[in-house]
Scaffold this motif. Structure first.
Motif, PDB file in Angstrom:
ATOM      1  N   TYR A   8     -14.481-100.780  13.735  1.00 22.50           N
ATOM      2  CA  TYR A   8     -15.701 -99.986  13.853  1.00 22.50           C
ATOM      3  C   TYR A   8     -16.125-100.071  15.316  1.00 22.50           C
ATOM      4  O   TYR A   8     -16.163-101.179  15.868  1.00 22.50           O
ATOM      5  CB  TYR A   8     -16.847-100.575  13.033  1.00 22.50           C
ATOM      6  N   VAL A  10     -19.220-100.029  17.581  1.00 20.33           N
ATOM      7  CA  VAL A  10     -20.658-100.192  17.393  1.00 20.33           C
ATOM      8  C   VAL A  10     -21.363-100.195  18.747  1.00 20.33           C
ATOM      9  O   VAL A  10     -20.737-100.361  19.794  1.00 20.33           O
ATOM     10  CB  VAL A  10     -20.972-101.495  16.619  1.00 20.33           C
ATOM     11  N   GLU A  83     -22.846 -99.046   4.383  1.00 20.19           N
ATOM     12  CA  GLU A  83     -22.592 -97.935   5.304  1.00 20.19           C
ATOM     13  C   GLU A  83     -23.893 -97.300   5.773  1.00 20.19           C
ATOM     14  O   GLU A  83     -24.047 -96.984   6.950  1.00 20.19           O
ATOM     15  CB  GLU A  83     -21.702 -96.890   4.636  1.00 20.19           C
ATOM     16  N   LEU A  90     -23.694 -97.713  14.690  1.00 22.90           N
ATOM     17  CA  LEU A  90     -22.373 -97.172  14.990  1.00 22.90           C
ATOM     18  C   LEU A  90     -22.398 -96.347  16.264  1.00 22.90           C
ATOM     19  O   LEU A  90     -23.334 -95.572  16.488  1.00 22.90           O
ATOM     20  CB  LEU A  90     -21.861 -96.314  13.823  1.00 22.90           C
ATOM     21  N   ARG A  94     -19.839 -90.969  11.389  1.00 23.93           N
ATOM     22  CA  ARG A  94     -18.711 -90.663  10.513  1.00 23.93           C
ATOM     23  C   ARG A  94     -19.261 -90.407   9.123  1.00 23.93           C
ATOM     24  O   ARG A  94     -20.326 -90.896   8.763  1.00 23.93           O
ATOM     25  CB  ARG A  94     -17.706 -91.810  10.491  1.00 23.93           C
ATOM     26  N   TYR A 105     -11.772 -92.304   6.656  1.00 21.58           N
ATOM     27  CA  TYR A 105     -12.165 -93.211   7.726  1.00 21.58           C
ATOM     28  C   TYR A 105     -11.417 -94.536   7.588  1.00 21.58           C
ATOM     29  O   TYR A 105     -10.899 -95.078   8.565  1.00 21.58           O
ATOM     30  CB  TYR A 105     -13.672 -93.482   7.736  1.00 21.58           C
ATOM     31  N   ALA A 109      -9.027 -95.901  10.539  1.00 18.88           N
ATOM     32  CA  ALA A 109      -9.561 -97.020  11.320  1.00 18.88           C
ATOM     33  C   ALA A 109      -8.716 -98.282  11.210  1.00 18.88           C
ATOM     34  O   ALA A 109      -9.016 -99.272  11.866  1.00 18.88           O
ATOM     35  CB  ALA A 109     -10.992 -97.319  10.882  1.00 18.88           C
TER      36      ALA A 109
END
Length: 126
Positions: A8, A10, A83, A90, A94, A105, A109
């Motif tokens: 991820y 961030v 999420e 983030l 997404r 995703y 990812a």
């Protein structure tokens, strides 16, 4: 038993807020996951989550078909709550609101595994 890592991106400087989001994570209803046809596809053995600066990595220890894990996770209410709470931190938006979006995703990812060593594969065990 293999491992997978999901990345991820961030916003840096929010490590404590991100840690709080994951501290309240509702675990999956069952570690066993199934294939689309309902047959057994594998089992989640454990996860670890790590954050540093602008990178968050979720490491998944599993057995079975990794491709089915995304579908299993997309069906978990706790994942959607996480999420939603993670979204402000983030770096890139997404869409994980649908099972298809989440699975896409999840698939995109995943990091390429370079080495996966365990005691079972150690040369002294031969």
């Amino acid at each position: 038993m293999p491992y997978a890592a999901i990345t991820y991106r961030v916003k840096p400087g929010h490590e404590d807020e991100i840690a709080a989001v994951f501290a309240d994570f509702q675990r999956v209803d069952t570690p066993d996951y199934t294939a689309e046809d309902g047959g057994s596809a594998g089992r989640l053995l454990g996860t670890g989550v790590f954050v540093k600066d602008d990178v968050l990595v979720r490491v998944i220890h599993y057995e079975g078909d990794f491709a089915e894990i995304g579908r299993h996770m997309a069906a978990q209410r706790g994942v959607h709550v996480l999420e939603e709470r993670l979204a402000p931190y983030l770096a890139e938006e997404r869409d994980t609101t649908t099972a298809e979006g989440f699975a896409a995703y999840f698939r995109d990812a995943v990091m390429r595994p370079i080495a996966q060593l365990t005691v079972d594969t150690h040369p002294t065990r031969r």
